[in-house]
Write a protein that holds these residues in place. Sequence first.
Motif, PDB file in Angstrom:
ATOM      1  N   ALA A 402       0.824  -1.199   0.000  1.00  0.00           N
ATOM      2  CA  ALA A 402       0.000   0.000   0.000  1.00  0.00           C
ATOM      3  C   ALA A 402       0.858   1.249   0.000  1.00  0.00           C
ATOM      4  O   ALA A 402       2.006   1.253   0.454  1.00  0.00           O
ATOM      5  CB  ALA A 402      -0.903   0.000   1.238  1.00  0.00           C
ATOM      6  N   CYS A 403       0.260   2.308  -0.499  1.00  0.00           N
ATOM      7  CA  CYS A 403       0.963   3.596  -0.523  1.00  0.00           C
ATOM      8  C   CYS A 403      -0.047   4.712  -0.423  1.00  0.00           C
ATOM      9  O   CYS A 403      -1.032   4.742  -1.183  1.00  0.00           O
ATOM     10  CB  CYS A 403       1.770   3.757  -1.805  1.00  0.00           C
ATOM     11  N   ASN A 404       0.224   5.606   0.512  1.00  0.00           N
ATOM     12  CA  ASN A 404      -0.556   6.833   0.620  1.00  0.00           C
ATOM     13  C   ASN A 404      -2.051   6.546   0.753  1.00  0.00           C
ATOM     14  O   ASN A 404      -2.891   7.216   0.141  1.00  0.00           O
ATOM     15  CB  ASN A 404      -0.304   7.729  -0.594  1.00  0.00           C
ATOM     16  N   GLY A 405      -2.353   5.523   1.474  1.00  0.00           N
ATOM     17  CA  GLY A 405      -3.738   5.215   1.745  1.00  0.00           C
ATOM     18  C   GLY A 405      -4.394   4.300   0.741  1.00  0.00           C
ATOM     19  O   GLY A 405      -5.550   3.915   0.901  1.00  0.00           O
ATOM     20  N   VAL A 406      -3.704   3.959  -0.302  1.00  0.00           N
ATOM     21  CA  VAL A 406      -4.263   3.059  -1.310  1.00  0.00           C
ATOM     22  C   VAL A 406      -3.704   1.668  -1.074  1.00  0.00           C
ATOM     23  O   VAL A 406      -2.479   1.504  -0.976  1.00  0.00           O
ATOM     24  CB  VAL A 406      -3.919   3.542  -2.726  1.00  0.00           C
ATOM     25  N   PRO A 407      -4.575   0.672  -0.991  1.00  0.00           N
ATOM     26  CA  PRO A 407      -4.083  -0.668  -0.682  1.00  0.00           C
ATOM     27  C   PRO A 407      -3.155  -1.202  -1.750  1.00  0.00           C
ATOM     28  O   PRO A 407      -3.204  -0.783  -2.909  1.00  0.00           O
ATOM     29  CB  PRO A 407      -5.362  -1.513  -0.615  1.00  0.00           C
ATOM     30  N   CYS A 424       4.743   5.839  -4.118  1.00  0.00           N
ATOM     31  CA  CYS A 424       5.833   5.535  -3.199  1.00  0.00           C
ATOM     32  C   CYS A 424       6.977   4.867  -3.965  1.00  0.00           C
ATOM     33  O   CYS A 424       6.890   4.629  -5.168  1.00  0.00           O
ATOM     34  CB  CYS A 424       5.332   4.634  -2.062  1.00  0.00           C
TER      35      CYS A 424
END
Lengths: 606, 167
Positions: A402-407, A424
């Motif tokens: 996940a990155c920045n709130g996205v799974p 990311c």
Amino acid sequence: MRKLLGRFGMIAKPFLRAVILLPLFIPAISHAQSGWWNCPNPPTISSVTPSPWVAGQTYNLVITGTGLLTPTQPCNEIPFYVTLSNGEDAALFNVSTLSATEVTATVTVPAGDSAQTACVTVEYFSADVVRKTASPNRGTCPTVTTDFGTFVPFAVPVCPGPTITSVTPSTWFAGKSYDNVKVIGTGFTTTADSNRTGCPVTLITITAADGSPVPISSVTVDSKTKITLSGVAPPTADPTETATITASTALSTGTPATLTTQPQILGNQIIFQNNPVNDPKSPPPVVVGQQIALTTPALPSGITATRTTWTVDGTRIADYAPTTDGASVTELKDEDLKKSDITFYWVYPEPSATVTYEYCVDIPEAGNQCSTANATFEVDGYDSPSINVVDNRSPSVDHLDACNGVPGGPYLDFGVLHGPHTPCTAVGQPGIQFFPEGTPPGDGDTFFVQIVNSDIEHETGRGTPYGCRARPGIDGDYPYQGDFQPSSAVDAPEDALPNDQNRATRNFNATMYLFWKSDTDDSIPVPLAYVPWKFEAGAHRILGIWSPSGGGTDQGSQLADPSQTNPRSPTEPQKTLGIPIWNGLATPTCGPQPNSAEDSATVEEL
Amino acid sequence: MKKLGALFLICAACAYSGSIFGQTTNGAFSISLSTDKPTVTAGSNVDIRIKLTNTSDHVVDCATAYVGGFDRRYLYDVLDENGKSVLKPGIDPERYPGGYQFCDLDPGTSTGNRGSRISWLYDLTKPGIYTVQVSRFIGNDEKQGVVKSNTITITVVAPEPPSAETK
């Protein structure tokens, strides 16, 4: 008065001189009246050098003879004077009696365009001397007889002084031969005149600007006003130089009569970087992609070229200015090749590239004349350029976090990726790496440009088939990754795998180009080598787990080649003369694709 | 879009918004933002240039991840004159096949002025003045924060009406 003197001058002028000098002679008159017959024998002149003379010239004379010393009273004076056969006087000055047999003097001969005879006379004077009848002697000089005796003038031929008023044609091309050149003027001496007067036949010489003689032949003095000849203009003249054409009497003594006119000799030069390029043994070094701006000297005022033509060896173009938004090749057009100046670029190395410039002008009396200049260039290029490819051949399915709130989720990668997905920072290994090889010919940038020829993604499974198709174009940025000085280029195409499908394929076809752009002013990038490469990657999902399902790659480095003008297949980039062209970025379009047969067929083609 | 739910789409798009990421750190690199065309005509492509400079004593990541000329490795704040994001709805850059170009940036060096076509993801079709700022995660762990760039202004002007001659 002049006419009168002309008619009676031979007799009257000495008399007039005597009258003018009368006050000086008064003391001697009585002696003369009583004993002039007791004067020494009359002086004689046996030679005058130089001889003959040329009208309009000044000579330092040596006069030899006998009895040239000033006698005693009553023989007061021995004045020398010179009179032409047309009655004109020649100014005589600086008379210096060296001995009884030698006198020096300076004479300035009046200008004239006809042969004359100059009569050099010496006689005793006395105010009341009586002149007797003159009689012809030595050509046209009359003998002077006075109470003192008989004085015999010495006759000196006076040759006409030639002048040139025009030369036709007045404009010559360097290196070309011209027959029937007409030299118009006055005072020319023909052969017949020469035989009659003793004056040499008029000589013509033509001298180039550097002082070297211009070869002429078949010179004929047709009349006092016209000479015809054949000439050859110097082959290595400057762009425009002025020759000097001279008509002379070619006398061995004294200053020859020389009057000139100046025909123009038109040369031809190709100028590069403010210097003429005319030595094929020392071609100016240039590099591929360097701007070659060639100029030619302006023609003289009043001369207009009727035709100008450039020819340029090698693969040359007018312009190539690639950007992310597009790249096209501007080829040299006919109108570019018909101007007096030209600007172009060589794309590929040329050991010896010849450039030719020809221009033509209409010359009165000579017709349409053309001149050609050649220049040779050595176009240096990259030494052994190639792209070293490291193909990891590893389509894989990777799980990115996940990155920045996205799974996170599974990705189909050409390469190996670990860590979080974009934006990311993932780590891993690219599927393919490109390294530039070779040695540049000078300072500049070596960089990559990747063109995506096709990029087709297809997903099927439980729902409506879904797919993406990219229009061909630049991959990401120009240059690749915005880097003009990369040590390498890498690529790891990746694609998120959906959770509502169970099969996915991606067929990617690209061409990685290696470019070089010289640091010289206004240069353009030129292609060096390229690698067409592609991969086919597949993945399938079983029990919720995505796994790779085969795929393959293909690539191989090739040299850029001017013969590559058209792509050999739809999955090759468009080229002009081997130079890739494109129309913007490779941009994917995605969406449901109910009709999947077309994509499947396209995939099969790859 | 079938494969992802609407809620997820909103979140996915937000993943490229820097404004939601409040933590800014003086990281190992700096970001310089510029544009070749500060004024563009509505409807035309809008590109920015991003230059990354390694200000640390160690190698930093400088990878790009292009899709359609848009570099997904950055977070973007593209705001209109009212400070509102002009993110296009319904686009998840992660759902587009793209590339990932690894890159290591040595200490003291910079990348080129890399292009990023922000009009691919942001709606800049209306005349107005827009501010743009980008940021980038410092490391693998997003908790390390981001480094933000300078802010630039891009003016979008209406196309000139066709002249009478061309009508």
